[in-house]
Design a protein around this motif. Structure first.
Motif, PDB file in Angstrom:
ATOM      1  N   HIS A  47       0.802  -1.225   0.000  1.00 27.95           N
ATOM      2  CA  HIS A  47       0.000   0.000   0.000  1.00 27.95           C
ATOM      3  C   HIS A  47       0.836   1.277   0.000  1.00 27.95           C
ATOM      4  O   HIS A  47       0.505   2.238  -0.675  1.00 27.95           O
ATOM      5  CB  HIS A  47      -0.943  -0.001   1.197  1.00 27.95           C
ATOM      6  N   SER A  48       1.927   1.314   0.733  1.00 31.64           N
ATOM      7  CA  SER A  48       2.687   2.557   0.888  1.00 31.64           C
ATOM      8  C   SER A  48       3.736   2.757  -0.197  1.00 31.64           C
ATOM      9  O   SER A  48       4.468   3.752  -0.170  1.00 31.64           O
ATOM     10  CB  SER A  48       3.377   2.573   2.259  1.00 31.64           C
ATOM     11  N   GLN A  49       3.807   1.866  -1.169  1.00 30.80           N
ATOM     12  CA  GLN A  49       4.878   1.927  -2.160  1.00 30.80           C
ATOM     13  C   GLN A  49       4.472   2.745  -3.379  1.00 30.80           C
ATOM     14  O   GLN A  49       3.385   2.573  -3.923  1.00 30.80           O
ATOM     15  CB  GLN A  49       5.286   0.513  -2.577  1.00 30.80           C
ATOM     16  N   THR A  50       5.369   3.640  -3.791  1.00 26.49           N
ATOM     17  CA  THR A  50       5.125   4.492  -4.958  1.00 26.49           C
ATOM     18  C   THR A  50       6.310   4.379  -5.915  1.00 26.49           C
ATOM     19  O   THR A  50       7.271   5.138  -5.814  1.00 26.49           O
ATOM     20  CB  THR A  50       4.907   5.960  -4.556  1.00 26.49           C
ATOM     21  N   PRO A  51       6.260   3.413  -6.838  1.00 28.41           N
ATOM     22  CA  PRO A  51       7.318   3.318  -7.852  1.00 28.41           C
ATOM     23  C   PRO A  51       7.372   4.589  -8.695  1.00 28.41           C
ATOM     24  O   PRO A  51       6.413   5.367  -8.733  1.00 28.41           O
ATOM     25  CB  PRO A  51       6.885   2.119  -8.701  1.00 28.41           C
ATOM     26  N   CYS A  52       8.491   4.768  -9.377  1.00 25.21           N
ATOM     27  CA  CYS A  52       8.675   5.962 -10.199  1.00 25.21           C
ATOM     28  C   CYS A  52       8.884   5.573 -11.659  1.00 25.21           C
ATOM     29  O   CYS A  52       9.674   4.675 -11.972  1.00 25.21           O
ATOM     30  CB  CYS A  52       9.885   6.755  -9.711  1.00 25.21           C
ATOM     31  N   VAL A  53       8.153   6.249 -12.541  1.00 25.64           N
ATOM     32  CA  VAL A  53       8.325   6.089 -13.983  1.00 25.64           C
ATOM     33  C   VAL A  53       9.318   7.153 -14.444  1.00 25.64           C
ATOM     34  O   VAL A  53       9.104   8.349 -14.229  1.00 25.64           O
ATOM     35  CB  VAL A  53       6.984   6.258 -14.728  1.00 25.64           C
ATOM     36  N   HIS A  54      10.403   6.720 -15.072  1.00 23.96           N
ATOM     37  CA  HIS A  54      11.446   7.634 -15.537  1.00 23.96           C
ATOM     38  C   HIS A  54      11.379   7.743 -17.052  1.00 23.96           C
ATOM     39  O   HIS A  54      11.613   6.755 -17.766  1.00 23.96           O
ATOM     40  CB  HIS A  54      12.826   7.120 -15.126  1.00 23.96           C
ATOM     41  N   PHE A  55      11.082   8.932 -17.553  1.00 25.26           N
ATOM     42  CA  PHE A  55      11.052   9.168 -18.993  1.00 25.26           C
ATOM     43  C   PHE A  55      12.436   9.622 -19.469  1.00 25.26           C
ATOM     44  O   PHE A  55      13.248  10.107 -18.684  1.00 25.26           O
ATOM     45  CB  PHE A  55       9.995  10.206 -19.344  1.00 25.26           C
ATOM     46  N   ASP A  57      13.575  12.104 -21.063  1.00 18.43           N
ATOM     47  CA  ASP A  57      14.002  13.504 -20.939  1.00 18.43           C
ATOM     48  C   ASP A  57      14.182  13.926 -19.485  1.00 18.43           C
ATOM     49  O   ASP A  57      14.406  15.107 -19.210  1.00 18.43           O
ATOM     50  CB  ASP A  57      13.007  14.429 -21.643  1.00 18.43           C
ATOM     51  N   GLY A  58      14.079  12.985 -18.552  1.00 11.60           N
ATOM     52  CA  GLY A  58      14.263  13.300 -17.135  1.00 11.60           C
ATOM     53  C   GLY A  58      12.982  13.506 -16.362  1.00 11.60           C
ATOM     54  O   GLY A  58      13.017  13.656 -15.137  1.00 11.60           O
ATOM     55  N   SER A  59      11.841  13.532 -17.041  1.00 10.57           N
ATOM     56  CA  SER A  59      10.564  13.663 -16.343  1.00 10.57           C
ATOM     57  C   SER A  59      10.319  12.424 -15.492  1.00 10.57           C
ATOM     58  O   SER A  59      10.709  11.307 -15.849  1.00 10.57           O
ATOM     59  CB  SER A  59       9.412  13.828 -17.340  1.00 10.57           C
ATOM     60  N   ARG A  60       9.635  12.634 -14.359  1.00 11.49           N
ATOM     61  CA  ARG A  60       9.352  11.523 -13.445  1.00 11.49           C
ATOM     62  C   ARG A  60       7.878  11.526 -13.068  1.00 11.49           C
ATOM     63  O   ARG A  60       7.280  12.583 -12.889  1.00 11.49           O
ATOM     64  CB  ARG A  60      10.212  11.631 -12.189  1.00 11.49           C
ATOM     65  N   LEU A  61       7.335  10.331 -12.920  1.00 16.53           N
ATOM     66  CA  LEU A  61       5.936  10.179 -12.547  1.00 16.53           C
ATOM     67  C   LEU A  61       5.814   9.071 -11.507  1.00 16.53           C
ATOM     68  O   LEU A  61       6.140   7.917 -11.786  1.00 16.53           O
ATOM     69  CB  LEU A  61       5.078   9.828 -13.769  1.00 16.53           C
ATOM     70  N   TYR A  62       5.358   9.425 -10.313  1.00 12.00           N
ATOM     71  CA  TYR A  62       5.128   8.439  -9.266  1.00 12.00           C
ATOM     72  C   TYR A  62       3.684   7.944  -9.338  1.00 12.00           C
ATOM     73  O   TYR A  62       2.769   8.702  -9.666  1.00 12.00           O
ATOM     74  CB  TYR A  62       5.408   9.054  -7.897  1.00 12.00           C
ATOM     75  N   CYS A 103      -7.894  18.402 -17.269  1.00 10.23           N
ATOM     76  CA  CYS A 103      -9.111  18.341 -16.443  1.00 10.23           C
ATOM     77  C   CYS A 103      -9.482  16.893 -16.139  1.00 10.23           C
ATOM     78  O   CYS A 103      -9.785  16.112 -17.039  1.00 10.23           O
ATOM     79  CB  CYS A 103     -10.263  19.042 -17.164  1.00 10.23           C
ATOM     80  N   GLY A 104      -9.464  16.556 -14.864  1.00  8.72           N
ATOM     81  CA  GLY A 104      -9.533  15.168 -14.433  1.00  8.72           C
ATOM     82  C   GLY A 104      -8.121  14.606 -14.484  1.00  8.72           C
ATOM     83  O   GLY A 104      -7.853  13.545 -15.034  1.00  8.72           O
ATOM     84  N   ALA A 105      -7.177  15.351 -13.888  1.00 10.40           N
ATOM     85  CA  ALA A 105      -5.742  15.072 -14.055  1.00 10.40           C
ATOM     86  C   ALA A 105      -5.286  13.794 -13.376  1.00 10.40           C
ATOM     87  O   ALA A 105      -4.271  13.220 -13.758  1.00 10.40           O
ATOM     88  CB  ALA A 105      -4.930  16.258 -13.511  1.00 10.40           C
ATOM     89  N   ASN A 106      -6.008  13.353 -12.334  1.00  5.94           N
ATOM     90  CA  ASN A 106      -5.597  12.186 -11.567  1.00  5.94           C
ATOM     91  C   ASN A 106      -4.180  12.407 -11.028  1.00  5.94           C
ATOM     92  O   ASN A 106      -3.939  13.416 -10.382  1.00  5.94           O
ATOM     93  CB  ASN A 106      -5.744  10.918 -12.406  1.00  5.94           C
ATOM     94  N   ILE A 107      -3.227  11.545 -11.304  1.00  6.77           N
ATOM     95  CA  ILE A 107      -1.888  11.696 -10.738  1.00  6.77           C
ATOM     96  C   ILE A 107      -1.028  12.674 -11.531  1.00  6.77           C
ATOM     97  O   ILE A 107       0.122  12.934 -11.163  1.00  6.77           O
ATOM     98  CB  ILE A 107      -1.163  10.347 -10.600  1.00  6.77           C
ATOM     99  N   GLY A 108      -1.559  13.209 -12.631  1.00  4.85           N
ATOM    100  CA  GLY A 108      -0.851  14.242 -13.379  1.00  4.85           C
ATOM    101  C   GLY A 108      -0.016  13.749 -14.540  1.00  4.85           C
ATOM    102  O   GLY A 108       0.906  14.445 -14.982  1.00  4.85           O
ATOM    103  N   TYR A 109      -0.358  12.589 -15.100  1.00  2.00           N
ATOM    104  CA  TYR A 109       0.420  12.041 -16.209  1.00  2.00           C
ATOM    105  C   TYR A 109       0.583  13.063 -17.339  1.00  2.00           C
ATOM    106  O   TYR A 109       1.709  13.351 -17.774  1.00  2.00           O
ATOM    107  CB  TYR A 109      -0.254  10.771 -16.739  1.00  2.00           C
ATOM    108  N   TRP A 110      -0.530  13.611 -17.816  1.00  2.00           N
ATOM    109  CA  TRP A 110      -0.426  14.525 -18.951  1.00  2.00           C
ATOM    110  C   TRP A 110       0.137  15.880 -18.548  1.00  2.00           C
ATOM    111  O   TRP A 110       0.804  16.546 -19.355  1.00  2.00           O
ATOM    112  CB  TRP A 110      -1.780  14.675 -19.645  1.00  2.00           C
ATOM    113  N   SER A 111      -0.082  16.307 -17.323  1.00  2.00           N
ATOM    114  CA  SER A 111       0.520  17.565 -16.865  1.00  2.00           C
ATOM    115  C   SER A 111       2.039  17.458 -16.840  1.00  2.00           C
ATOM    116  O   SER A 111       2.750  18.398 -17.204  1.00  2.00           O
ATOM    117  CB  SER A 111       0.002  17.917 -15.463  1.00  2.00           C
ATOM    118  N   VAL A 112       2.551  16.303 -16.424  1.00  4.68           N
ATOM    119  CA  VAL A 112       3.999  16.075 -16.420  1.00  4.68           C
ATOM    120  C   VAL A 112       4.543  16.065 -17.842  1.00  4.68           C
ATOM    121  O   VAL A 112       5.537  16.728 -18.155  1.00  4.68           O
ATOM    122  CB  VAL A 112       4.344  14.752 -15.699  1.00  4.68           C
TER     123      VAL A 112
END
Length: 313
Positions: A47-55, A57-62, A103-112
């Motif tokens: 439950h407490s684990q948040t892996p990170c997606v590394h793109f 260009d250096g962008s990161r998404l947890y 709009c409806g960003a959720n975890i912010g995938y597209w904002s990142v």
């Protein structure tokens, strides 16, 4: 267009990630259903684990590892491009100057991604109604140099209205509810905002181009009704018309009531103009998923761009 642009690697606890990947494999080989139930069974351990997606260009998404929606993309089917239809469209618009409303960003995938080098470093604001999701959205903003803004409100046709937002933990079940649904323990209050007010809040002028990604789980028409000024300028809106809606309610509204052109975008980025609703019967073949379409004011710069793109297809 090169989908390799969106390649990524995932870091995190290898044992936990391996467990989730194994569960996806087992579910896929059986009925193809039941991942939500499997996640509930292992949630106490991850439950407490948040892996990170590394793109690249250096962008990161947890993302939260126990979120069956996001781990399906990043763990269950690694290296698959998320919403490749939108990805290809935004990649084609990389050199166009616009502001992005997520709009409806959720975890912010597209904002990142839209504020990243790969998509042209656009100005963006993430609009998200869920208080539960806000923490990881904030984490993703911080992990990417705070390069996008966050608005914790619900997109609607009026401003300042107190609404109730249902958040039972599953991505596709989050939505605005009526008073009858307020008895659920997963309902939380949220204030409404219109697209017009959001544009004013960002001090946008009539000359500023705007791209809106609208993923508001059934409130699309309400959002359009709150965009009277926005829809008079050069605006492109990406919206969802769900496969289980055989009446094609949102697209019907845009074509028949608003008189706006609508375009279908395929997973490979191909663009087709929707000349009649019968096209949606052929496009929307899976009742379990949403399909993305694009609309824009007739005669606008984006309209001309979409027409050319559809003509090349």
């Amino acid at each position: 267009m090169d989908q390799d642009t969106f390649d990524y690697e995932v870091s995190g606890n290898p044992i936990s990630i391996g467990l989730v990947k194994l569960l996806h494999t087992i579910v896929a080989r059986s009925t193809g259903r039941g991942m939500g139930l499997a996640m509930r069974a292992v949630r106490p351990f991850i439950h407490s684990q948040t892996p990170c997606v590394h793109f690249a260009d250096g962008s990161r998404l947890y993302f939260e590892l126990d979120d069956a929606y996001w781990n399906a993309f990043f763990v269950g089917q690694p290296h698959r491009t998320y919403e490749s239809d939108i990805a290809m469209l935004l990649l084609r618009l990389k050199d166009v100057d616009y502001t992005f409303f997520d709009c409806g960003a959720n975890i912010g995938y597209w904002s990142v991604l839209v504020t990243s080098e790969m998509l042209g470093r656009k100005r963006a604001i993430a609009v998200e109604a869920s208080r539960q999701t806000l923490a990881i959205l904030e984490q993703n903003r911080s992990a990417n140099d705070r390069r996008f803004e966050i608005c914790r409100k619900a997109l609607f046709e009026t401003d300042g209205q107190m609404l109730s937002f249902s958040d039972d933990g599953s991505h596709d079940a989050r939505h605005i509810v009526t008073s009858q649904g307020m008895r659920s323990k997963h309902v939380e209050p949220v204030v409404s905002i219109t697209l017009d007010s959001l544009a004013r809040q960002l001090q946008m002028t009539d000359r500023d181009r705007l791209v809106v990604k609208l993923d508001v789980e059934g409130a699309e028409i309400s959002a359009f009704k709150g965009a009277r000024e926005v829809l008079k300028r050069d605006t492109l809106i990406i919206y969802e018309d769900h496969g289980n809606d055989r009446s094609h309610t949102t697209t019907r509204y845009m074509l028949d009531t608003e008189g706006f052109p609508v375009f279908s975008i395929a997973m490979d980025g191909a663009i087709t103009k929707v000349e009649e609703l019968g096209l949606l019967d052929r496009v929307k073949t899976n009742p379990k998923i949403g399909y993305n379409f694009v609309t824009c004011p007739p005669g606008s710069g984006f309209h001309q761009w979409m027409e050319r793109a559809a003509g090349r297809a």
